[in-house]
Design a protein around this motif. Structure first.
Motif: not given
Length: 263
Positions: A17-21, A43-47, A54-64, A251-257
């Motif tokens: 969903r983040a990639i699509a958005d 996934a990456l958005v390279v300038f 770096e858009l990153i998602a976790f497939g399982r809990p990683t509490p550490d 997805h919650g990131a405050l981004l401005d041009f």
């Protein structure tokens, strides 16, 4: 000693969903791959300037892992950012000698969708007001794609500035001075916004440390960020255009041009 901003990390709950958005926001997004042993993928958005999201998602809990904890407890958004070292082992040793609490570099890597395996080293402080180092072992071009992937429909050119929310401005300034091996930055009060800030150069971009100091919309926003997500990146200014980006799609990131890149 100068270090450029390498990338900014945005933790998301649903990577597809983040990639699509982000594509709806006008970014070109490239699937990155999986991190063996961590249960995460990105996934990456390279300038054009070589920096990236770096858009990153976790497939399982990683509490550490702090990124997962922030995502789990406070939702998606900015969780960290990295500097590109000149020589990570040497740079970390020098920062440690100056009293900074960076831990020794550790090996990392990623398996790309095309089967290419990347190797890097990272080093970070246990405290989240400072960025981490990300140094390549395999060629950086394998980690950070070149070519058409760096062209975006919204005309984004690069990361111009990262605003970092901190609890104690003087303390964080001293930590950055040790990291960059430079004199402490000057502080500035912005009474109309209710914050105090300090600006540091980082390659062609900059880092702004900000802390609440009074009443104001910016003060309230930074205080809320510190309460919810802790110290770390608060917002990112992109070069190449002007205006704000829809936070629902980011997805919650405050981004401005912020307009043109610094010369």
């Amino acid at each position: 000693m100068g270090f450029a901003i390498d990338h900014v990390v945005i933790a998301v709950a649903d990577l597809d969903r983040a990639i699509a958005d982000y594509r709806r926001l006008g970014f070109t997004v490239e699937e990155g791959g999986e991190h063996p042993g961590r249960g995460s993928k990105n996934a990456l958005v390279v300038f054009a300037d070589g920096s990236y999201f770096e858009l990153i998602a976790f497939g399982r809990p990683t509490p550490d892992f702090r990124w997962w904890r922030v995502l789990d407890q406070s939702g998606p958004g900015l969780v960290d950012f990295a500097l590109l070292p000149n020589d990570i082992d040497r740079d970390v040793a020098a920062a440690q000698a100056r009293g900074l609490d960076f831990e020794a570099p550790v090996d990392g890597g990623r398996a790309r969708p095309d089967g290419e395996r990347l190797v890097w080293k990272t080093a970070r402080s246990p405290q989240s007001d400072t960025p981490f180092f990300c140094g390549d072992v395999t060629p950086r071009a394998l980690r950070v794609p070149e070519g058409a992937v760096r062209t975006h429909a919204n005309n984004a050119q690069g990361i111009g500035t990262v605003v970092v929310a901190v609890l104690n401005l003087e303390r964080s300034i001293a930590r950055y001075a040790a990291l960059f091996d430079e004199p402490p930055a000057a502080t500035y009060a912005l009474p109309g916004l209710g914050i105090r800030v300090a600006h540091l150069g980082a390659g062609r971009g900059s880092i702004t440390l900000a802390t609440p100091s009074g009443k104001g919309e910016a003060s309230d926003a930074i205080a809320a960020h510190l309460e919810k997500r802790g110290e770390g990146p608060f917002s990112v200014g992109l070069t190449g255009a002007a205006g704000a980006l829809d936070r629902a799609l980011s997805h919650g990131a405050l981004l401005d041009f912020i307009g043109s890149a610094q010369s």
